[in-house]
Design a protein around this motif. Sequence first.
Motif, short mmCIF file in Angstrom:
data_model
loop_
_atom_site.label_atom_id
_atom_site.label_comp_id
_atom_site.label_asym_id
_atom_site.label_seq_id
_atom_site.Cartn_x
_atom_site.Cartn_y
_atom_site.Cartn_z
N GLU A 74 0.81 -1.22 0.00
CA GLU A 74 0.00 0.00 0.00
C GLU A 74 0.85 1.27 0.00
O GLU A 74 0.33 2.37 -0.26
CB GLU A 74 -0.96 0.01 1.19
N GLN A 75 2.16 1.17 0.27
CA GLN A 75 3.06 2.32 0.21
C GLN A 75 3.94 2.32 -1.03
O GLN A 75 4.83 3.14 -1.16
CB GLN A 75 3.94 2.37 1.45
N GLY A 76 3.67 1.41 -1.97
CA GLY A 76 4.45 1.36 -3.20
C GLY A 76 5.54 0.31 -3.15
O GLY A 76 5.48 -0.67 -2.38
N LEU A 77 6.56 0.49 -3.98
CA LEU A 77 7.67 -0.46 -4.08
C LEU A 77 8.33 -0.67 -2.72
O LEU A 77 8.68 0.29 -2.03
CB LEU A 77 8.70 0.07 -5.08
N PRO A 96 5.62 5.74 -9.32
CA PRO A 96 5.36 6.10 -7.93
C PRO A 96 4.08 6.90 -7.69
O PRO A 96 3.48 6.78 -6.62
CB PRO A 96 6.59 6.93 -7.54
N SER A 97 3.66 7.72 -8.64
CA SER A 97 2.49 8.56 -8.40
C SER A 97 1.18 7.79 -8.53
O SER A 97 0.20 8.13 -7.87
CB SER A 97 2.49 9.75 -9.37
N THR A 103 -2.64 0.89 -8.48
CA THR A 103 -3.14 2.26 -8.27
C THR A 103 -2.75 2.84 -6.91
O THR A 103 -3.35 3.82 -6.47
CB THR A 103 -4.67 2.37 -8.45
N VAL A 104 -1.73 2.29 -6.25
CA VAL A 104 -1.27 2.86 -4.98
C VAL A 104 -0.23 3.95 -5.25
O VAL A 104 0.36 4.00 -6.33
CB VAL A 104 -0.68 1.78 -4.06
N THR A 105 -0.01 4.80 -4.27
CA THR A 105 0.95 5.89 -4.37
C THR A 105 2.14 5.62 -3.46
O THR A 105 1.94 5.26 -2.28
CB THR A 105 0.30 7.23 -3.98
N MET A 106 3.34 5.77 -3.97
CA MET A 106 4.53 5.56 -3.15
C MET A 106 4.61 6.64 -2.08
O MET A 106 4.53 7.83 -2.37
CB MET A 106 5.79 5.57 -4.02
N SER A 107 4.77 6.21 -0.84
CA SER A 107 4.83 7.14 0.28
C SER A 107 6.13 7.94 0.26
O SER A 107 7.12 7.54 -0.36
CB SER A 107 4.72 6.38 1.60
N VAL A 251 -9.97 -0.03 -12.03
CA VAL A 251 -10.06 -0.53 -10.66
C VAL A 251 -9.54 -1.96 -10.62
O VAL A 251 -9.53 -2.67 -11.63
CB VAL A 251 -11.52 -0.50 -10.12
N VAL A 252 -9.10 -2.38 -9.43
CA VAL A 252 -8.74 -3.77 -9.17
C VAL A 252 -9.86 -4.37 -8.34
O VAL A 252 -10.16 -3.88 -7.24
CB VAL A 252 -7.39 -3.87 -8.45
N ALA A 253 -10.52 -5.39 -8.85
CA ALA A 253 -11.69 -5.99 -8.21
C ALA A 253 -11.37 -7.41 -7.77
O ALA A 253 -10.89 -8.22 -8.57
CB ALA A 253 -12.87 -5.99 -9.18
N ARG A 254 -11.67 -7.71 -6.52
CA ARG A 254 -11.34 -9.03 -5.95
C ARG A 254 -12.52 -9.99 -6.11
O ARG A 254 -13.67 -9.65 -5.81
CB ARG A 254 -10.96 -8.90 -4.47
#
Length: 319
Positions: A74-77, A96-97, A103-107, A251-254
């Motif tokens: 959830e914080q990226g790489l 990263p953006s 679709t997560v953003t690197m902290s 979106v990513v759908a589970r």
Amino acid sequence: MREAIAWYLGTARAVRCEPEQVVIVAGSQQAIYLAALVLLDKGDSVWIEDPGYLGARGAFQIAGACLIPVPVDEQGLRVSDGVRLDHNARLVYVTPSNQYPLTVTMSLPRRLELLEWAENSGAWIIEDDYDSEFRYSRRPIAALQGLDRYGRVVYLGTFSKLLVPTLRIGYFVLPPELVDVFSAASSLISRHPPALQQIVLTDFIEQGHLARHIRRMRTLYMERQAEFIEAARGELGGLLEITAPDAGTHVVARLPPGVDARVAARSAELHGVETRPLSNYFLNGSGSNSLILGYGAFTKRQSLAGMRKLAVALGQHER
């Protein structure tokens, strides 16, 4: 064109550059391939996000690189995992953006950790900022390049995502010492994108049309995302778990436990709905049992019709 891009990136993305650092190319895919040719020798290690963009993976494989899949959370790489897997990597490719496809953003701590490691190891970072402007819950995140005090970031962007896919104009923002070699290599692959398109695009930027277009499309995509998720929750009834991302146009759908994403994707295709298993984007084919669904091109009516078809397709696999 280079002056217009440098001005736009400075105001919109907090990128620090002079026009002389900008090199124009025919889209981001050519940019990634060119960077692989210039920065890598055969056998060099490259960190790639896992899951990650397939086009980048292919470009590095063609260049003969050794791919090191680094997990994304959830914080990226996960930089510490990359160091553990191969601390001598020559290059890192990151989004990263708006990480693709999660679709997560690197902290900020991860960004600083990555920059510090790159400086200490002499590695290059390719920052692919492919659609960072389309962020909905807050202002766009400043580029990683703007934090780089060491000159290790090769920043690339494209107008294909912002405007139309057929506009094959992308660009690098390079550390000064790389400009000449990238310019020479680029001229061997293609002389330059069509001059007329560059002239028109320059005017489009300088006259403020690009900024207005981005604001308009950001609002449109945010509305379409809300309509898409509303249709999914109304029609799918527990067949997919969807969370609204902060950015992007998919979106990513589970899926429920026990439902195979590849089988579900094939069934959806037979019912006229195109989707992709998330597992396709992992280097070893593993990953969560999820599907990627795009919404940017669809009206409310189209999203509703698509969800009804998808409900029929997925209903066949419900236990």
